[in-house]
Design a protein around this motif. Structure first.
Motif, short mmCIF file in Angstrom:
data_model
loop_
_atom_site.label_atom_id
_atom_site.label_comp_id
_atom_site.label_asym_id
_atom_site.label_seq_id
_atom_site.Cartn_x
_atom_site.Cartn_y
_atom_site.Cartn_z
N SER A 94 13.38 11.36 11.54
CA SER A 94 13.80 10.06 10.99
C SER A 94 12.74 8.98 11.18
N ASP A 95 11.88 9.17 12.17
CA ASP A 95 10.82 8.17 12.41
C ASP A 95 9.74 8.22 11.33
N ARG A 96 9.76 9.25 10.48
CA ARG A 96 8.77 9.35 9.39
C ARG A 96 9.38 9.03 8.02
N ILE A 97 10.63 8.57 8.02
CA ILE A 97 11.30 8.24 6.76
C ILE A 97 11.23 6.73 6.53
N TYR A 98 10.79 6.36 5.33
CA TYR A 98 10.63 4.94 5.00
C TYR A 98 11.24 4.65 3.63
N ARG A 99 11.69 3.42 3.48
CA ARG A 99 12.05 2.91 2.16
C ARG A 99 10.95 1.95 1.72
N VAL A 100 10.61 2.01 0.44
CA VAL A 100 9.64 1.06 -0.11
C VAL A 100 10.41 -0.13 -0.64
N SER A 101 10.10 -1.31 -0.15
CA SER A 101 10.75 -2.54 -0.61
C SER A 101 9.71 -3.46 -1.21
N SER A 102 10.18 -4.44 -1.95
CA SER A 102 9.27 -5.35 -2.67
C SER A 102 9.28 -6.74 -2.04
N THR A 103 8.10 -7.35 -1.99
CA THR A 103 7.97 -8.72 -1.51
C THR A 103 7.29 -9.55 -2.59
N PHE A 104 7.65 -10.82 -2.63
CA PHE A 104 7.09 -11.74 -3.62
C PHE A 104 6.73 -13.05 -2.94
N SER A 105 5.71 -13.69 -3.45
CA SER A 105 5.38 -15.04 -3.00
C SER A 105 4.84 -15.81 -4.20
N PHE A 106 5.56 -16.86 -4.57
CA PHE A 106 5.15 -17.68 -5.71
C PHE A 106 5.26 -19.15 -5.33
N GLN A 107 4.14 -19.82 -5.43
CA GLN A 107 4.08 -21.24 -5.10
C GLN A 107 4.63 -21.50 -3.70
#
Length: 824
Positions: free
Chosen positions: A54-67
């Motif tokens: 389980s320590d090698r399992i990841y979810r890919v999430s999205s980040t945004f930065s605008f102004q």
């Protein structure tokens, strides 16, 4: 010897019944809180611990930065999964999945009549890699090819028994399951995950089903070719190889994004990236959420806060015990002197005193065990619904043994050392201890009492502030109307059949309905839909992540969204017109909103370009935790953009039943148009209130913690007041004989208490201000930390303490001095 210790202890308890009761009540409150909080914390920390590696399992999430504004999304853009499989070494398995929107499920019934299961949640599109990442036990089917073709499905054992009860799992293979209009064949059955898990999916439809031509609407939702659109329903897990570096993999993912959607010079400061989220973080990270149908995201800050409450309440109980025991020390001095004269050594006395403390703690633990089921029932709304209080589980029993030992030592160690240190020669001459020892003990009691008041006042201040912020959030003008609006989701399968228009016409004809709109989510909702939009003016190019709202010409009217300039949406605007908010107009560089009218936005959510026809005033798209973000409205036409009815009801007269009648009429029309679907609705203002459930729970906990801390502190204070007045009985008698009034004596006895509370107030105020300020940083829009919060807290604690002690001080002050001086 041990038997003798317990016999002496019980005699002492009976002799000092009131002090024993105070100690047991104080400790039982603290231990009850600790036990309940341990159950909650242990429950939340146990999620998804059973998966291999389980320590090698990841979810890919999205980040945004605008102004300068940051955004977070648990979903990813559609093409990412394919890019990872072909371009990123070090990833063993890549598993994209998509949360389907509560489809109706049909399975073959008797005599060919299908059996319908309404609005099934936890249905996802997934491929075979999902079962290679997460550990499931296969009961039927081949995991290697179960989801490798379109129109296949895998069921969990619970769901399989629900659909096909009474037959072996092996015979379920080949059965047909239809999700709305998507007909699939069962190719596998896996055992339902045991233990606590956020992976509550129970129907897995092959991911490639979305690529079938007949399922174009589903394919459009996945946006498999759109790098600039992110949907929280479209998520991605992967499992790294043993030697792969998460930091390196994350960099590779962001490099892929830069190649597919290269940043421009004009986009300086605006970013869109990917973040690897460990599986262990999934249950606790509310910024990204978990899945669209997951009702609860735990909060580590809340868990730490709960632990702090438990520690503080335990500390208050221990302080009471230490204060009352040391205050009564002189009453046991002769007993100690005689025991030492008869041959008892210091170690034996320490064991005796600790055994007395152990018995008090044990009684408190037994009471706590009895109270725990009642407490869990009392806090049903806050405690996770799946939490089972098995108080005889080995882990809980070990926790109680450890807690009993720790509390016994914390409460009894200092009194045992102090009492066992008396010199027999002195105590038998009525000189129990030296003046320096008396002074040291007095200062210890004062310090511990101040600590109690610091804790109690901190809770009071925090409770007032949290309540103030909740009131502010619920009563602030959010930029839209939220009262008397009903939101209803139409069945997915009927959104292209013309039935939505039939229901819309029926609603418009109802006398209780003021206005109706059809579109997407309400102005403020938990779901997020955004896309990257490009604006070019010939000189510069601005690319921005824009929140999307869909609705017809009545959408803005129903919610009373203010239009600053331009016009509203009209019939036929679906492919050419858009309205933006003031925040977005400012980001695009327009000083005056009117300058935006007529400008064109490119690459708009699959539509090549749309013309700005209006600018709306800003409003909050989510809770006050998040800032107002750039937003655009347009007239959507696809299933997922036209599936929500927004119904504004006419005002209800005082004591009237117009709304009840309207809802009944709406439900009746629903059944006529959608006979196979249940009528479900919610009031929009109630949805807004749910944004602050966490704060409401925090407020409830603080209120209880405040009440209990004040109660425990006042119990200890009452005990000390009884002891102090008993010690000063003759002094009080002499003062009365010499002419002192009742008020003067009460003031004399209360002066030290007031000084202790004022000192505690001076200590806690800066600490509370700092803690409150840190908590308030979680809100983009927040109330002020007013001075009266601290003043009210200090005054409240002072009044509670003086009122409690007055029971004993007034009684001592009005007592007949003849009785107290009789022996003189």
């Amino acid at each position: 010897m041990i038997k003798n210790y317990f016999k002496i202890a019980f005699r002492g308890f009976w002799k000092h019944k009131l002090f024993t009761l105070i100690n047991i009540v104080g400790l039982s409150i603290g231990i009850s809180a600790a036990l309940v909080i341990y159950l909650i914390v242990n429950f939340d920390l146990s999620f998804d611990k059973s998966h291999k590696d389980s320590d090698r399992i990841y979810r890919v999430s999205s980040t945004f930065s605008f102004q300068g504004e940051k955004g977070f999304n648990g979903g990813v853009c559609g093409p990412l999964a394919g890019a990872i499989k072909s371009q990123v070494p070090g990833v063993e398995f890549t598993a994209p999945f998509f949360c389907m929107s509560s489809p109706n499920v049909f399975v073959p019934g008797k005599k060919g009549v299908p059996v319908r299961f309404k609005n099934q949640d936890n249905v996802v599109l997934a491929d075979g890699a999902y079962f290679k990442i997460f550990t499931y036990v296969w009961l039927a089917g081949n995991p290697e090819n179960a989801l490798n073709k379109p129109d296949q499905c895998v069921l969990t054992s619970d769901q399989a028994e629900k659909y096909f009860s009474g037959i072996p799992y092996s015979q379920m293979i080949g059965k047909v399951v239809t999700y709305d209009t998507i007909k699939t064949t069962v190719t596998g059955v896996v055992e339902t995950l045991k233990g606590n898990s956020d992976l509550t999916f129970h129907d897995f439809v092959s991911y490639s089903t979305a690529t079938v031509t007949a399922n174009k609407s589903l394919s459009d939702q996945l946006q498999l070719n759109e790098w600039e659109s992110t949907n929280s329903a479209s998520q991605l897990f992967f499992k790294l190889s043993a030697k792969a570096s998460p930091v390196h993999i994350e960099k590779q993912l962001n490099d892929i994004l830069k190649k597919a959607s290269p940043p421009r010079a004009e986009d300086k400061g605006n970013t869109h990236g990917f973040l690897l989220q460990p599986l262990a973080d999934l249950h606790f990270n509310e910024k990204f959420g978990i899945f669209d149908f997951t009702p609860r995201v735990a909060n580590k800050t809340t868990l730490y806060f709960l632990l702090a409450i438990a520690v503080f309440l335990l500390l208050l109980g221990c302080i009471n015990f230490i204060n009352l025991t040391t205050a009564q020390a002189t009453q046991r001095a002769k007993e100690i002197g005689i025991r030492k004269t008869m041959g008892s050594n210091r170690q034996q006395l320490i064991v005796q005193f600790l055994s007395e403390t152990f018995l008090v703690t044990l009684f408190a633990v037994i009471i706590s065990i009895a109270l725990t089921p009642l407490i869990l029932k009392l806090f049903t709304d806050f405690i996770p619904k799946d939490l089972k209080a098995n108080l005889f589980h080995v882990n809980i029993l070990l926790f109680l043994v450890l807690l009993t030992a720790v509390v016994s030592l914390a409460s009894g160690f200092y009194p045992a050392i102090m009492l066992s240190n008396y010199k027999p020669a002195l105590v038998l001459k009525n000189q129990a201890s030296s003046n320096s020892s008396k002074t040291r003990n007095a200062w210890l009691r004062k310090s511990l009492t101040i600590t109690q008041f610091v804790i109690a006042q901190f809770f009071i201040m925090a409770t007032i502030l949290v309540s103030k912020q909740i009131y502010y959030a619920l009563h602030k003008d959010l930029g839209f109307k939220k009262d008397a609006i009903i939101v209803v989701q139409s069945p997915w399968k009927n959104r292209t059949t013309g039935k939505n228009q039939v229901f819309l016409d029926a609603l418009r004809a109802m006398p209780q309905v003021e206005m109706v709109s059809i579109g997407g989510a309400p102005p403020s909702s938990g779901s997020t839909n955004s896309t990257l939009v490009t604006y070019k003016d010939g000189k510069k190019e601005v690319k921005t992540d824009v929140q999307l709202k869909f609705g017809d010409q009545n959408y803005m009217k129903i919610y009373r969204l203010k239009l600053l300039v331009g016009r509203g949406l009209q019939m036929g605007d679906s492919s050419k017109s858009v309205i933006i908010n003031a925040n977005y107009a400012k980001i695009l560089g327009f000083r005056n909103p009117a300058e935006a009218i007529g400008k064109t936005l490119d690459h708009f959510n699959g539509v090549k370009s749309l013309q700005i026809v209006g600018v709306a005033a800003d409003f909050y798209q989510k809770s006050l935790h998040e800032p107002i973000k750039p937003l655009a409205f347009y007239y959507g036409t696809s299933r997922w953009q036209t599936g929500t009815f927004h119904i504004a009801l006419k005002p209800e007269t005082a004591g009237g039943t117009e709304w009840k009648t309207a809802i009944a009429a709406i439900g009746k029309s629903w059944k006529q148009v959608y006979p196979d679907d249940d009528f479900e609705y919610n009031f929009f203002d109630e949805s807004i209130a749910k944004f602050y459930e966490e704060e409401k729970h925090t407020s409830t906990l603080l209120t209880w913690a405040t009440g209990l801390s004040i109660f425990i502190s006042c119990l200890g204070l009452l005990g000390l007041a009884i002891y102090t007045t008993n010690q000063r009985t003759k002094e009080i008698g002499v003062r009365k004989v010499l002419g002192a009034s009742v008020s003067q004596i009460v003031t004399l006895l209360s002066t030290e208490l007031v000084l202790l509370i004022l000192l505690a107030f001076a200590i806690v105020t800066p600490v509370a201000w700092w803690a409150m300020n840190k908590w308030m940083q979680g809100f983009a829009d927040r109330t002020t930390i007013s001075w009266w919060i601290f003043a009210a807290s200090g005054m409240g604690m002072l009044l509670a303490a003086v009122f409690t002690s007055s029971f004993q001080t007034v009684k001592a002050a009005i007592a007949n001095p003849v009785k107290s001086l009789r022996s003189e």
